[in-house]
Write an enzyme that holds these catalytic residues in place. Sequence first.
Site, mmCIF file in Angstrom:
data_model
loop_
_atom_site.group_PDB
_atom_site.id
_atom_site.type_symbol
_atom_site.label_atom_id
_atom_site.label_comp_id
_atom_site.label_asym_id
_atom_site.label_seq_id
_atom_site.Cartn_x
_atom_site.Cartn_y
_atom_site.Cartn_z
ATOM 1 C CG LEU A 95 42.018 39.602 37.507
ATOM 2 C CD1 LEU A 95 42.775 37.849 36.851
ATOM 3 C CD2 LEU A 95 40.318 38.639 37.483
ATOM 4 C CB SER A 96 43.955 39.471 43.306
ATOM 5 O OG SER A 96 44.301 39.054 44.428
#
Length: 325
Positions: A95-96
């Site tokens: 996600l990041s």
Amino acid sequence: MEEVRRDPFAEEAARARRAMVREIEAYGALRDPAWRAAFAEVPRHLFVPSYYVAGPAGYERLWSGDPDPARRIRWLRGAYRDLALATRVRDGELLSSASQPSLMARMLEALDVRDGQDVLEIGAGTGYQAALLAHRLGDRHVTTVELDEEIAESARAHLAAAGHRPAVVTRDGTRGCPERAPYDRIVATCAMPAIPYAWPAQCRPGARILGPLSTGLVLLDVLGADRAEGRFLAGSAYFVPLRGAGARTPRPRTAGVPRRVYEDEGFQFLVGLVGDRLDLREALALWQRERRPERERFGVTVSGGRQWAWLDDPEGPYAWPLPDL
């Protein structure tokens, strides 16, 4: 006479940071003393209190509070390696991430920021790039936008721990941040299918926009509220895809192309840029006819409510419309 107590952890962090700066310089970046000072002084480990490394059994988490001293040192040294770090993983999906420092240095130097300019960052991530910008320009000149409130709050905490408080705004980055406009520079840290029209509209004339398209970095000069144009920088760039209203899920395509060609980085860039506007055989014919064109020969134009990618000339025969954001 009072004895000065040494902090072995702080000394290890300082050594690792100096080694990271030397490694980035070896790639030819950090020629600007202001950016060298930022990378030398902003403590990256504060922005990655935990991260994941891939292993044969999946992701392994390293973190600053590990009770094992050897693993804590491994975490610290890893925080200063010139690598992208996976910082948030959910159900096996990344996600990041914290971008590779040498890539960040290349992007920041390409922005060519000047004292007193205002910068909008799309994708706060860990907050590390915002801290580098704040070190260079001052907190009040930096705005960073993040879609995920949890990630945004984490970035705020990391920035505060490092002594910086730029504006961290939670919203869809494709909309920019009009309440703090106009901007002199916009830099995105998420892969995009096109340039959001809101970005040049929120810029001063003469501003620059830098962001990842396909597997490259395009640098646009803003010529007006609805016009921007520029070329791709040399070299590849891989980022977590944009999320939000402008997100696109590319469809894998391999039919009719030899594997050695499809796996070529330059061909992948072309395919990612033109999307479905060319089928793979057409893309292969173009790539071969133009003798494997380098990224710098490609560019993007945003004008009058439409935008397109092109090869060599914005008005030339090789041009492909990009989706509206």
